[in-house]
Write a protein that holds these residues in place. Structure first.
Motif, PDB file in Angstrom:
ATOM      1  N   ALA A   1       0.836  -1.208   0.000  1.00 12.56           N
ATOM      2  CA  ALA A   1       0.000   0.000   0.000  1.00 12.56           C
ATOM      3  C   ALA A   1       0.864   1.248   0.000  1.00 12.56           C
ATOM      4  O   ALA A   1       1.985   1.249   0.531  1.00 12.56           O
ATOM      5  CB  ALA A   1      -0.914   0.005   1.224  1.00 12.56           C
ATOM      6  N   GLY A   2       0.309   2.298  -0.577  1.00 11.11           N
ATOM      7  CA  GLY A   2       1.039   3.562  -0.646  1.00 11.11           C
ATOM      8  C   GLY A   2       1.263   4.174   0.726  1.00 11.11           C
ATOM      9  O   GLY A   2       2.300   4.790   0.972  1.00 11.11           O
ATOM     10  N   THR A   3       0.302   4.007   1.601  1.00 11.49           N
ATOM     11  CA  THR A   3       0.461   4.539   2.957  1.00 11.49           C
ATOM     12  C   THR A   3       1.664   3.892   3.636  1.00 11.49           C
ATOM     13  O   THR A   3       2.458   4.564   4.307  1.00 11.49           O
ATOM     14  CB  THR A   3      -0.828   4.293   3.778  1.00 11.49           C
ATOM     15  OG1 THR A   3      -1.903   4.993   3.144  1.00 11.49           O
ATOM     16  CG2 THR A   3      -0.685   4.764   5.214  1.00 11.49           C
TER      17      THR A   3
ATOM     18  N   ASN B   1       4.925   5.314   2.103  1.00 12.37           N
ATOM     19  CA  ASN B   1       5.231   6.655   2.618  1.00 12.37           C
ATOM     20  C   ASN B   1       5.662   6.605   4.080  1.00 12.37           C
ATOM     21  O   ASN B   1       6.682   7.188   4.463  1.00 12.37           O
ATOM     22  CB  ASN B   1       3.997   7.555   2.511  1.00 12.37           C
ATOM     23  CG  ASN B   1       3.711   7.977   1.085  1.00 12.37           C
ATOM     24  OD1 ASN B   1       4.602   7.959   0.237  1.00 12.37           O
ATOM     25  ND2 ASN B   1       2.479   8.355   0.806  1.00 12.37           N
TER      26      ASN B   1
ATOM     27  N   HIS C   1      -1.229  13.781   0.957  1.00 10.61           N
ATOM     28  CA  HIS C   1      -1.837  12.533   1.429  1.00 10.61           C
ATOM     29  C   HIS C   1      -1.255  12.133   2.768  1.00 10.61           C
ATOM     30  O   HIS C   1      -1.974  11.673   3.662  1.00 10.61           O
ATOM     31  CB  HIS C   1      -1.578  11.433   0.388  1.00 10.61           C
ATOM     32  CG  HIS C   1      -2.491  10.263   0.492  1.00 10.61           C
ATOM     33  ND1 HIS C   1      -2.169   9.135   1.217  1.00 10.61           N
ATOM     34  CD2 HIS C   1      -3.730  10.031  -0.010  1.00 10.61           C
ATOM     35  CE1 HIS C   1      -3.162   8.257   1.131  1.00 10.61           C
ATOM     36  NE2 HIS C   1      -4.120   8.769   0.390  1.00 10.61           N
TER      37      HIS C   1
ATOM     38  N   GLU D   1      -3.624   9.673   5.817  1.00 14.42           N
ATOM     39  CA  GLU D   1      -2.948   8.434   6.209  1.00 14.42           C
ATOM     40  C   GLU D   1      -3.123   8.130   7.695  1.00 14.42           C
ATOM     41  O   GLU D   1      -2.355   7.359   8.273  1.00 14.42           O
ATOM     42  CB  GLU D   1      -1.473   8.453   5.763  1.00 14.42           C
ATOM     43  CG  GLU D   1      -1.401   8.537   4.237  1.00 14.42           C
ATOM     44  CD  GLU D   1      -0.037   8.332   3.613  1.00 14.42           C
ATOM     45  OE1 GLU D   1       0.961   8.227   4.340  1.00 14.42           O
ATOM     46  OE2 GLU D   1       0.011   8.282   2.365  1.00 14.42           O
TER      47      GLU D   1
ATOM     48  N   THR E   1       4.611  15.521  -3.366  1.00 18.99           N
ATOM     49  CA  THR E   1       3.806  14.499  -4.036  1.00 18.99           C
ATOM     50  C   THR E   1       3.834  14.761  -5.533  1.00 18.99           C
ATOM     51  O   THR E   1       3.635  15.892  -5.978  1.00 18.99           O
ATOM     52  CB  THR E   1       2.349  14.538  -3.532  1.00 18.99           C
ATOM     53  OG1 THR E   1       2.362  14.524  -2.104  1.00 18.99           O
ATOM     54  CG2 THR E   1       1.567  13.344  -4.037  1.00 18.99           C
TER      55      THR E   1
ATOM     56  N   GLU F   1      -1.857  15.892  -5.207  1.00 21.71           N
ATOM     57  CA  GLU F   1      -3.225  15.511  -4.835  1.00 21.71           C
ATOM     58  C   GLU F   1      -4.260  16.334  -5.601  1.00 21.71           C
ATOM     59  O   GLU F   1      -5.433  15.988  -5.621  1.00 21.71           O
ATOM     60  CB  GLU F   1      -3.426  15.684  -3.329  1.00 21.71           C
ATOM     61  CG  GLU F   1      -2.695  14.661  -2.468  1.00 21.71           C
ATOM     62  CD  GLU F   1      -1.188  14.908  -2.312  1.00 21.71           C
ATOM     63  OE1 GLU F   1      -0.657  15.884  -2.884  1.00 21.71           O
ATOM     64  OE2 GLU F   1      -0.544  14.120  -1.608  1.00 21.71           O
TER      65      GLU F   1
ATOM     66  N   ASP G   1       6.339  11.334  -2.740  1.00 19.44           N
ATOM     67  CA  ASP G   1       5.208  10.407  -2.764  1.00 19.44           C
ATOM     68  C   ASP G   1       4.789  10.270  -4.228  1.00 19.44           C
ATOM     69  O   ASP G   1       4.145  11.150  -4.786  1.00 19.44           O
ATOM     70  CB  ASP G   1       4.057  10.968  -1.906  1.00 19.44           C
ATOM     71  CG  ASP G   1       2.797  10.106  -1.998  1.00 19.44           C
ATOM     72  OD1 ASP G   1       2.761   9.158  -2.807  1.00 19.44           O
ATOM     73  OD2 ASP G   1       1.836  10.401  -1.261  1.00 19.44           O
TER      74      ASP G   1
ATOM     75  N   ALA H   1       2.661   8.109  -5.679  1.00 23.42           N
ATOM     76  CA  ALA H   1       1.487   7.240  -5.894  1.00 23.42           C
ATOM     77  C   ALA H   1       1.041   7.356  -7.354  1.00 23.42           C
ATOM     78  O   ALA H   1       0.562   6.389  -7.954  1.00 23.42           O
ATOM     79  CB  ALA H   1       0.353   7.620  -4.954  1.00 23.42           C
ATOM     80  N   ARG H   2       1.193   8.559  -7.923  1.00 28.59           N
ATOM     81  CA  ARG H   2       0.879   8.771  -9.351  1.00 28.59           C
ATOM     82  C   ARG H   2       2.118   9.269 -10.104  1.00 28.59           C
ATOM     83  O   ARG H   2       2.032  10.153 -10.965  1.00 28.59           O
ATOM     84  CB  ARG H   2      -0.283   9.760  -9.488  1.00 28.59           C
ATOM     85  CG  ARG H   2      -1.573   9.245  -8.869  1.00 28.59           C
ATOM     86  CD  ARG H   2      -2.779  10.125  -9.163  1.00 28.59           C
ATOM     87  NE  ARG H   2      -3.967   9.553  -8.567  1.00 28.59           N
ATOM     88  CZ  ARG H   2      -4.362   9.755  -7.296  1.00 28.59           C
ATOM     89  NH1 ARG H   2      -3.635  10.542  -6.498  1.00 28.59           N
ATOM     90  NH2 ARG H   2      -5.446   9.181  -6.837  1.00 28.59           N
TER      91      ARG H   2
ATOM     92  N   LYS I   1      -2.681   2.416  -8.486  1.00 28.40           N
ATOM     93  CA  LYS I   1      -3.670   3.306  -9.109  1.00 28.40           C
ATOM     94  C   LYS I   1      -3.610   3.253 -10.625  1.00 28.40           C
ATOM     95  O   LYS I   1      -4.481   3.758 -11.308  1.00 28.40           O
ATOM     96  CB  LYS I   1      -3.425   4.746  -8.656  1.00 28.40           C
ATOM     97  CG  LYS I   1      -3.714   4.940  -7.194  1.00 28.40           C
ATOM     98  CD  LYS I   1      -3.374   6.351  -6.783  1.00 28.40           C
ATOM     99  CE  LYS I   1      -3.489   6.518  -5.291  1.00 28.40           C
ATOM    100  NZ  LYS I   1      -4.786   6.118  -4.752  1.00 28.40           N
TER     101      LYS I   1
HETATM  102  C1  LIG Z   1      -1.078  11.017  -3.224  1.00 27.61           C
HETATM  103  C2  LIG Z   1      -1.319   9.660  -2.640  1.00 27.61           C
HETATM  104  N1  LIG Z   1      -0.339   9.064  -1.951  1.00 27.61           N
HETATM  105  C3  LIG Z   1      -0.470   7.827  -1.461  1.00 27.61           C
HETATM  106  C4  LIG Z   1      -1.641   7.120  -1.644  1.00 27.61           C
HETATM  107  C5  LIG Z   1      -1.636   5.705  -1.155  1.00 27.61           C
HETATM  108  O1  LIG Z   1      -2.709   5.256  -0.547  1.00 27.61           O
HETATM  109  P1  LIG Z   1      -3.014   3.735  -0.187  1.00 27.61           P
HETATM  110  O2  LIG Z   1      -2.454   3.495   1.150  1.00 27.61           O
HETATM  111  O3  LIG Z   1      -4.492   3.740  -0.219  1.00 27.61           O
HETATM  112  O4  LIG Z   1      -2.401   2.815  -1.202  1.00 27.61           O
HETATM  113  C6  LIG Z   1      -2.718   7.719  -2.299  1.00 27.61           C
HETATM  114  C7  LIG Z   1      -4.020   7.038  -2.456  1.00 27.61           C
HETATM  115  O5  LIG Z   1      -5.055   7.641  -2.550  1.00 27.61           O
HETATM  116  C8  LIG Z   1      -2.548   9.022  -2.833  1.00 27.61           C
HETATM  117  O6  LIG Z   1      -3.515   9.637  -3.513  1.00 27.61           O
END
Ligand SMILES: Cc1ncc(COP(=O)(O)O)c(C=O)c1O
Length: 344
Positions: A58-60, A63, A84, A89, A140, A144, A171, A173-174, A204
Motif C-alpha cells: 500500500a502507498g500509505t 510513505n 496525502h 494516512e 507528491t 493531490e 510520494d 502514488a501517481r 492506481k
Molecule cells: C497522493 C497519494 N499518496 C499515497 C496514496 C496511497 O494510498 P493507499 O495506502 O491507499 O495505497 C494515495 C491514495 O489515494 C494518494 O492519492
C-alpha cells in the motif's frame, strides 16, 4: 461513469496474467524470489542508478515506512497542507516514526515552493532541544490536485533540502502520470533533481496492489528492512507483489496506461473549458480534473449515474468536484459526462 478514483478500476490484464504465471511451481519466500531480483535490475536500469527497492502492498505503508526511516522521533517533516501523508494516512507517518511531526505548508495547486519551506524552517532552531528538528521535505508527484512539479521546481526544492541537510522524499502514488505528462526520464524527475527516496506507486495505474519504496542512496536504507517486517509489509509470497511490478514496468506498460488516463483527463478538461458556467480550478497535468460547476449541473451528472467526489461543500450555488480518470476508464464515459454537463 465512475470518476471517483483511479483505484476504482481493476488491474491491467497483462498484470493479472503475470501474477497467474508467477503462480506456477514453488519459489523462495520473503523476497528471495526471481521476480523480486528482476525488479531490482529493472528499477536500476529504469532510474540509471543503483537503487534499493522494497515492494510493499500500500502507498500509505510506502510513505510511512520511508519517512520513518528518514526521520527520528524528534524530526519535522515538511509537506503540503493537502498532502496525502498529512491529510489521508490516519497518522501513519507519525506512528511508524514514533512521533516525528508533519508540518503542513500551504501552496498553490498543491505544490510546495522553496520560499514557503524556507519561511517555515525558520520556526525551528537547529540544536535547540525544545524544538523539533527539520529532517525531511516530502512532495507528491503528481500532486493531490492533479498538478505536476516541473523538473526545475523539484531541483529547487532538492537544492534547498541539501542546503539545510534535509532529505527529500517523493510520494509517487501517481509518479507514472506525472512522468507521462512531463515526458522526461525517471532519473531526471528523481535523484538528478535531488530526490533521495521515492514511494513508487503502481496500484492506481494498473496493478492489483503493489507499490515500492525506492532508495537512491544506500546509506539512507539504514533499518528499513526491519521496519518493513515489523509493520507487516514483508509478505511471505512476495513474488506476487514483485510480479505485478515487473509486468507494470515491462514494455513501458506503466507509462502507456498513465498516458491514456492523462489523455482522458485532458479531454474532460478541454470539454469543460467550453461549457459556460464550468470553471477548471487547477491546471490538468495528470489524470484528475477539478472543476467548479453549478449545483444543478452536479445534480444532473449524479442523476445520470456519474460517480465522483464533491471536493468542497457547495458555495454560492456552485460545487468543486473531482473527476479522476484511470487507465481503464471507457472513452465513451468522457463524451457522455460532457454531454450531460452541457445539457441545459
Ligand atoms: C497522493 C497519494 N499518496 C499515497 C496514496 C496511497 O494510498 P493507499 O495506502 O491507499 O495505497 C494515495 C491514495 O489515494 C494518494 O492519492
Amino acid at each position: 461513469m465512475n470518476f471517483i478514483s483511479d483505484n476504482a478500476y481493476g488491474a491491467a490484464p497483462e498484470i493479472i496474467a503475470a501474477v497467474a504465471a508467477a503462480n506456477a511451481g514453488t519459489a523462495a519466500s520473503y523476497g528471495d524470489d526471481e521476480w523480486t531480483a528482476k525488479l531490482r535490475t529493472q528499477m536500476a536500469r529504469l532510474f540509471e542508478h543503483e537503487v534499493a527497492v522494497y515492494p510493499v502492498i500500500a502507498g500509505t505503508a510506502a510513505n510511512a515506512l520511508a519517512l520513518a526511516t528518514l526521520s527520528p522521533p524528534h524530526g519535522a517533516i515538511m509537506c503540503h497542507a493537502d498532502a496525502h501523508i498529512v491529510a489521508d494516512e490516519c497518522g501513519a507517518p507519525e506512528f511508524f516514526s514514533h512521533g516525528a511531526r508533519l508540518i503542513p505548508i500551504e501552496g498553490r495547486d498543491c505544490k510546495l515552493t522553496p520560499d514557503a519551506i524556507e519561511t517555515m524552517l525558520k520556526r525551528f532552531q537547529a540544536g535547540i532541544v525544545h524544538h523539533i528538528q527539520p529532517t525531511v521535505i516530502s512532495i507528491t508527484q503528481a500532486t493531490e490536485l492533479g498538478t505536476s512539479y516541473r523538473l526545475e521546481e523539484i531541483a529547487a526544492i532538492g537544492a534547498l533540502a541539501r542546503k539545510h541537510g534535509l532529505k527529500l522524499h517523493m510520494d509517487g502514488a501517481r509518479f507514472a502520470n506525472a512522468l507521462a505528462y512531463l515526458g522526461c526520464a525517471p532519473a531526471e524527475a528523481t535523484w538528478r533533481a535531488g530526490v533521495d527516496v521515492l514511494s513508487f506507486g503502481a496500484t492506481k495505474n494498473g496493478a492489483l496492489g503493489a507499490e515500492a519504496v525506492v532508495f537512491f542512496n544506500s546509506g539512507d536504507v539504514r533499518d528499513f528492512e526491519y521496519r518493513r517486517k515489523k509493520a507487516g509489509h514483508l509478505p511471505s509470497k512476495m513474488r506476487f507483489i514483485s510480479a505485478q511490478l515487473v509486468s507494470y514496468l515491462e514494455d513501458g506498460r506503466w507509462l502507456a496506461t498513465a498516458a491514456r488516463a492523462n489523455a482522458l483527463a485532458m479531454k474532460l478538461a478541454n470539454g469543460f473549458a467550453k461549457i459556460p458556467g464550468a470553471e477548471l480550478a487547477h491546471p490538468v497535468e495528470a489524470n484528475a480534473v477539478f472543476v467548479r460547476l453549478p449545483d444543478k449541473t452536479v445534480a444532473r451528472l449524479r442523476a445520470a449515474g456519474a460517480i465522483f467526489y464533491d471536493w468542497t461543500p457547495p458555495e454560492q450555488g456552485r460545487t468543486l468536484i473531482r473527476l479522476v480518470c484511470s487507465f481503464a476508464t471507457p472513452e465513451d464515459d468522457i463524451a457522455r459526462l460532457l454531454e450531460v454537463a452541457r445539457a441545459g
